[in-house]
Design a protein around this motif. Structure first.
Motif, PDB file in Angstrom:
ATOM      1  N   TYR A 158       0.815  -1.213   0.000  1.00  0.00           N
ATOM      2  CA  TYR A 158       0.000   0.000   0.000  1.00  0.00           C
ATOM      3  C   TYR A 158       0.851   1.267   0.000  1.00  0.00           C
ATOM      4  N   VAL A 159       2.038   1.212   0.591  1.00  0.00           N
ATOM      5  CA  VAL A 159       2.904   2.405   0.537  1.00  0.00           C
ATOM      6  C   VAL A 159       3.697   2.455  -0.772  1.00  0.00           C
ATOM      7  N   CYS A 160       3.711   1.357  -1.506  1.00  0.00           N
ATOM      8  CA  CYS A 160       4.507   1.267  -2.737  1.00  0.00           C
ATOM      9  C   CYS A 160       3.871   2.089  -3.850  1.00  0.00           C
ATOM     10  N   PRO A 161       4.659   2.933  -4.544  1.00  0.00           N
ATOM     11  CA  PRO A 161       4.062   3.717  -5.632  1.00  0.00           C
ATOM     12  C   PRO A 161       3.775   2.871  -6.874  1.00  0.00           C
ATOM     13  N   SER A 162       4.405   1.701  -7.008  1.00  0.00           N
ATOM     14  CA  SER A 162       4.213   0.948  -8.253  1.00  0.00           C
ATOM     15  C   SER A 162       3.401  -0.334  -8.079  1.00  0.00           C
ATOM     16  N   CYS A 163       2.864  -0.596  -6.880  1.00  0.00           N
ATOM     17  CA  CYS A 163       1.955  -1.728  -6.708  1.00  0.00           C
ATOM     18  C   CYS A 163       0.573  -1.291  -7.191  1.00  0.00           C
ATOM     19  N   TYR A 164      -0.017  -2.079  -8.079  1.00  0.00           N
ATOM     20  CA  TYR A 164      -1.243  -1.596  -8.724  1.00  0.00           C
ATOM     21  C   TYR A 164      -2.405  -2.578  -8.644  1.00  0.00           C
ATOM     22  N   CYS A 165      -2.320  -3.626  -7.839  1.00  0.00           N
ATOM     23  CA  CYS A 165      -3.382  -4.639  -7.837  1.00  0.00           C
ATOM     24  C   CYS A 165      -4.637  -4.144  -7.121  1.00  0.00           C
ATOM     25  N   PHE A 166      -5.788  -4.591  -7.621  1.00  0.00           N
ATOM     26  CA  PHE A 166      -7.046  -4.152  -7.008  1.00  0.00           C
ATOM     27  C   PHE A 166      -8.055  -5.286  -6.958  1.00  0.00           C
ATOM     28  N   ASP A 167      -9.089  -5.061  -6.169  1.00  0.00           N
ATOM     29  CA  ASP A 167     -10.196  -5.986  -6.023  1.00  0.00           C
ATOM     30  C   ASP A 167     -11.447  -5.227  -6.473  1.00  0.00           C
ATOM     31  N   ILE A 168     -12.428  -5.927  -7.009  1.00  0.00           N
ATOM     32  CA  ILE A 168     -13.674  -5.268  -7.435  1.00  0.00           C
ATOM     33  C   ILE A 168     -14.838  -5.791  -6.597  1.00  0.00           C
ATOM     34  N   GLN A 169     -15.662  -4.875  -6.108  1.00  0.00           N
ATOM     35  CA  GLN A 169     -16.783  -5.236  -5.250  1.00  0.00           C
ATOM     36  C   GLN A 169     -18.027  -4.455  -5.665  1.00  0.00           C
ATOM     37  N   ASP A 170     -19.187  -4.935  -5.243  1.00  0.00           N
ATOM     38  CA  ASP A 170     -20.434  -4.183  -5.414  1.00  0.00           C
ATOM     39  C   ASP A 170     -20.973  -3.846  -4.040  1.00  0.00           C
ATOM     40  N   LYS A 222       5.270 -17.751   2.541  1.00  0.00           N
ATOM     41  CA  LYS A 222       6.448 -18.014   1.720  1.00  0.00           C
ATOM     42  C   LYS A 222       6.164 -17.662   0.257  1.00  0.00           C
ATOM     43  N   GLU A 223       5.056 -18.164  -0.272  1.00  0.00           N
ATOM     44  CA  GLU A 223       4.720 -17.900  -1.673  1.00  0.00           C
ATOM     45  C   GLU A 223       4.349 -16.431  -1.872  1.00  0.00           C
ATOM     46  N   ARG A 224       3.788 -15.822  -0.830  1.00  0.00           N
ATOM     47  CA  ARG A 224       3.284 -14.442  -0.992  1.00  0.00           C
ATOM     48  C   ARG A 224       4.422 -13.417  -0.993  1.00  0.00           C
ATOM     49  N   ILE A 225       5.344 -13.538  -0.048  1.00  0.00           N
ATOM     50  CA  ILE A 225       6.437 -12.551  -0.024  1.00  0.00           C
ATOM     51  C   ILE A 225       7.364 -12.792  -1.217  1.00  0.00           C
ATOM     52  N   ARG A 226       7.506 -14.049  -1.612  1.00  0.00           N
ATOM     53  CA  ARG A 226       8.312 -14.345  -2.798  1.00  0.00           C
ATOM     54  C   ARG A 226       7.686 -13.694  -4.033  1.00  0.00           C
ATOM     55  N   GLN A 227       6.363 -13.785  -4.139  1.00  0.00           N
ATOM     56  CA  GLN A 227       5.663 -13.179  -5.275  1.00  0.00           C
ATOM     57  C   GLN A 227       5.970 -11.686  -5.365  1.00  0.00           C
ATOM     58  N   ARG A 228       5.913 -11.010  -4.214  1.00  0.00           N
ATOM     59  CA  ARG A 228       6.139  -9.560  -4.252  1.00  0.00           C
ATOM     60  C   ARG A 228       7.562  -9.242  -4.704  1.00  0.00           C
ATOM     61  N   MET A 229       8.531  -9.950  -4.099  1.00  0.00           N
ATOM     62  CA  MET A 229       9.929  -9.673  -4.448  1.00  0.00           C
ATOM     63  C   MET A 229      10.204 -10.016  -5.917  1.00  0.00           C
ATOM     64  N   MET A 230       9.658 -11.132  -6.387  1.00  0.00           N
ATOM     65  CA  MET A 230       9.881 -11.529  -7.778  1.00  0.00           C
ATOM     66  C   MET A 230       9.226 -10.519  -8.732  1.00  0.00           C
ATOM     67  N   HIS A 231       8.044 -10.047  -8.382  1.00  0.00           N
ATOM     68  CA  HIS A 231       7.350  -9.096  -9.247  1.00  0.00           C
ATOM     69  C   HIS A 231       8.147  -7.794  -9.356  1.00  0.00           C
ATOM     70  N   LYS A 232       8.669  -7.353  -8.193  1.00  0.00           N
ATOM     71  CA  LYS A 232       9.385  -6.076  -8.177  1.00  0.00           C
ATOM     72  C   LYS A 232      10.745  -6.170  -8.846  1.00  0.00           C
ATOM     73  N   LEU A 233      11.414  -7.327  -8.695  1.00  0.00           N
ATOM     74  CA  LEU A 233      12.814  -7.412  -9.114  1.00  0.00           C
ATOM     75  C   LEU A 233      13.061  -8.341 -10.303  1.00  0.00           C
ATOM     76  N   SER A 234      11.994  -8.969 -10.820  1.00  0.00           N
ATOM     77  CA  SER A 234      12.224  -9.888 -11.930  1.00  0.00           C
ATOM     78  C   SER A 234      11.087  -9.925 -12.955  1.00  0.00           C
ATOM     79  N   PHE A 235       9.906 -10.385 -12.532  1.00  0.00           N
ATOM     80  CA  PHE A 235       8.811 -10.639 -13.485  1.00  0.00           C
ATOM     81  C   PHE A 235       8.516  -9.452 -14.400  1.00  0.00           C
ATOM     82  N   PHE A 236       8.429  -8.264 -13.805  1.00  0.00           N
ATOM     83  CA  PHE A 236       8.007  -7.096 -14.589  1.00  0.00           C
ATOM     84  C   PHE A 236       9.000  -6.800 -15.703  1.00  0.00           C
ATOM     85  N   LYS A 237      10.277  -6.854 -15.354  1.00  0.00           N
ATOM     86  CA  LYS A 237      11.288  -6.544 -16.367  1.00  0.00           C
ATOM     87  C   LYS A 237      11.296  -7.618 -17.460  1.00  0.00           C
TER      88      LYS A 237
END
Lengths: 338, 312
Positions: A234-246, A281-296
């Motif tokens: 939430y403090v990250c300027p480049s995290c962009y994931c969202f949820d949709i609700q009614d 384990k899978e969740r923090i790995r996902q964040r680090m991989m997204h920031k430092l690998s997947f996106f690029k």
């Protein structure tokens, strides 16, 4: 090059809504006068919410299952965002790649980005946790993604540069900077460039991280202490994931989207009850991989991390993305011991 | 004191009494420590003990025990009470955990220090029980304790296998109740307004819940979709409902460790309201959470002589 105080620059924006850091709210919000503008360093959140609000109405409707009753929210008029830093301006461009490139355009983000005047402040005194300079083409005085670029001269005055046509027009009435102001600006710039942390190894990091994906020794230290809160995202300027609700509001309905976080178990919980990321384990790995690998690897050019350091300073259990990058580098160079 | 802690940790690991020691290590930024998990006795030198060892470790203790490990932990008064509370709620048994109890002089929030000192700019940071200092600027530790630590009734661990250091007296009931009474002196509308204003800053990162050892539900009420108790957005009603709802679930269970307040990035003050709740539970049920491991929290049991003031 122009020169002006906070108030003088604010006056150039007359007629526009202005979003800026609001000290009392600890986040960005609309300000009516320059006195209300706080320092971006005094709040934990980034200016992301001016472009991707935490809670954004997609549309209203009177009756479920009746598309004819849908009402779009009001159009976004031109507005200004005061107090992005170069890292934040870069982050908005990166979010733009996800939201607006390819077959589908996220019109909600696109129209906000288009309608915004981005007032970016350079950083003569980067924070201890800042490391934007570690990424290619970035630094505390990068003008990328700005419309108006400010260099603080002292506690009152800024060197003001229009970096787009819109920006130039807006500041045209400000007085020209003197040679002395420009020299002072250069000094400030040099101080920032000299101080910024460039020691975080980022070259080839996207590939290094790939080889560590299944390395228990590498992730163990992180996931054992990660609490699974959403602060970093939430403090990250480049995290962009969202949820949709009614939701029902009186006798009408609203479809809205809200920030969501890959650190929450609910984020990947499927309707069947299966959760492909069952533990932290899978969740923090996902964040680090997204920031430092997947996106690029997916978009080329840039890492998704912009080195703002907010997640580092706000994490309650000392998870440090700089350290992750350094350890990854050391793991590869020094065998498995790091 | 840290030598003694390390020595016990080492011997427990070497003897096989525990598989893991949960304690605090140096953080990577000034004014911080981080929780660490030591499985190799050669690593006990990484353990530190200072007024920055803020976070309650009991949540980790529960998780590690449930994953089948023999757990050792370094516990302050509040951590030990949380462990006691979890045992009283039958999350694990006393024999499942080995506790190095350390009487605590009170903890300081790293965000308070950031505000107080700004950046360290490479200057030497000292954080001990006398003072916190950066370069020439120095503040006595006692003066900047976190709100929860200022009113701590039990700085000395209640439950422990080994106690390291001299016992420290907690403050009296009267002193403890002061902030809560100040809050209660305000009228109900004033209090309502105050809390609505404070809760309106919530960004729903749920750090308060995640840091709380007592919040261990498999599915939190805020995440439930069926029934959907509340919306996910930023409407003030939902923000207040979330914070108050979480707090209500803590009645007779909260040990007032202050972890929720210390991790909140939006500076929401929880201490007075939680202290007020503890005061009420103490007066109504003669119960303080986490002290007796064989006594369930009052709202999880009943007695025929319960006061039942709210009914009568």
């Amino acid at each position: 090059m122009k020169v002006g105080t906070k108030k003088e620059i604010f006056d150039c924006l007359r007629g526009m809504k202005v979003y800026a850091p609001v000290g009392e709210k600890l986040r960005f919000g609309e300000v009516k006068s320059s006195d209300e503008i706080g320092s971006p360093e005094s709040i934990p959140l980034s200016p992301k919410e001016a472009f991707v609000p935490q809670d954004e109405t997609l549309f209203f409707y009177d009756r479920p299952n009746d598309p004819s009753s849908i009402k779009e929210p009001a159009d976004v008029e031109r507005f200004a965002v005061w107090g992005l830093h170069p890292c934040d301006a870069k982050a908005m461009q990166l979010i733009g790649k996800v939201y607006t490139e390819g077959d589908y355009v996220d019109t909600y983000f696109a129209r906000r980005y288009e309608a915004s005047v981005k007032i970016v402040i350079g950083c003569p005194n980067p924070r201890e946790t800042c490391f934007c300079g570690s990424f290619d083409g970035m630094g505390p005085f990068s003008e990328t993604g700005s419309d108006i670029f400010l260099i603080p001269l002292d506690s009152e005055r800024f060197l003001v540069k229009g970096t787009t046509e819109i920006g130039e027009k807006l500041i045209a009435s400000l007085p020209d900077a003197t040679d002395e102001d420009i020299a002072r600006g250069e000094e400030q710039k040099k101080h920032g460039e000299d101080t910024i942390d460039r020691s975080v190894p980022t070259e080839g990091l996207e590939n290094t991280m790939q080889t560590l994906f299944d390395n228990e020794d590498f992730w163990s230290d992180l996931y054992h202490r990660c609490l699974g809160c959403g602060i970093c995202t939430y403090v990250c300027p480049s995290c962009y994931c969202f949820d949709i609700q009614d939701e029902r509001v009186g006798d009408k309905y609203r479809r809205y989207r809200v920030w969501d976080s890959c650190q929450f178990g609910l984020f990947t919980l499927e309707a069947s009850g299966h959760n492909p990321r069952p533990t932290q384990k899978e969740r923090i790995r996902q964040r680090m991989m997204h920031k430092l690998s997947f996106f690029k690897l997916r978009y080329g050019d840039d890492q998704l991390c912009v080195g703002c350091g907010r997640c580092v300073s706000e994490c309650p259990v000392g998870i440090d993305i700089r350290d992750v990058a350094k350890r990854a580098d050391a793991f590869i160079k020094g065998g498995s011991n790091g | 004191m840290i030598e003694k802690i390390r020595e016990i940790a080492k011997s427990w690991l070497d003897e096989g009494k525990v598989d893991v020691i949960i304690g605090y290590g140096e953080g990577t930024t000034p004014f911080t420590t981080k929780p660490i998990f030591i499985t190799d006795s050669a690593d006990v030198s990484k353990l530190v003990w200072n007024p920055l060892c803020r976070l309650n470790l009991a949540g980790y203790v529960r998780r590690e025990i449930l994953s089948g490990k023999k757990v050792g932990v370094i516990a302050k008064g509040c951590d030990s009470r949380s462990i006691g509370l979890l045992i009283s709620e039958k999350q694990f048994e006393r024999k499942d955990v080995s506790i190095i109890g350390v009487p605590c002089g009170g903890m300081v929030d790293s965000k308070t220090l950031r505000k107080e000192f700004g950046e360290s700019n490479g200057e030497r940071v000292i954080a001990d029980w006398e003072k916190i200092s950066v370069g020439d600027k120095s503040i006595p530790t006692k003066e900047i304790l976190s709100n929860a630590c200022k009113i701590c009734r039990y700085p000395t661990p209640i439950h422990y296998d080994e106690l390291v250091g001299e016992k420290i007296e907690g403050i009296s009931v009267e002193e403890h109740d002061k902030p809560a009474l100040e809050m209660l002196e305000k009228s109900k509308p004033e209090r309502w307004e105050f809390y609505n204003k404070e809760f309106s800053r919530c960004i729903r990162c749920y750090a308060c819940r995640q840091a709380c050892p007592t919040c261990y539900c498999d599915e939190c009420f805020v995440d439930s979709k069926d029934p959907k108790w509340m919306e996910k957005g930023q409407h003030p009603t939902d923000l207040t409902l979330w914070s108050l709802g979480r707090i209500y679930h803590q009645i007779g269970r909260c040990v007032e460790c202050g972890s929720c307040e210390s991790v909140c990035p939006m500076d929401i003050p929880f201490t007075e309201i939680l202290a007020g709740m503890s005061k009420r539970v103490r007066e109504l049920f003669d119960y303080e959470s986490g002290i007796a491991v064989d006594e369930p929290p009052p709202l999880q049991t009943f007695r025929y002589d319960d006061p039942q003031e709210f009914i009568m």
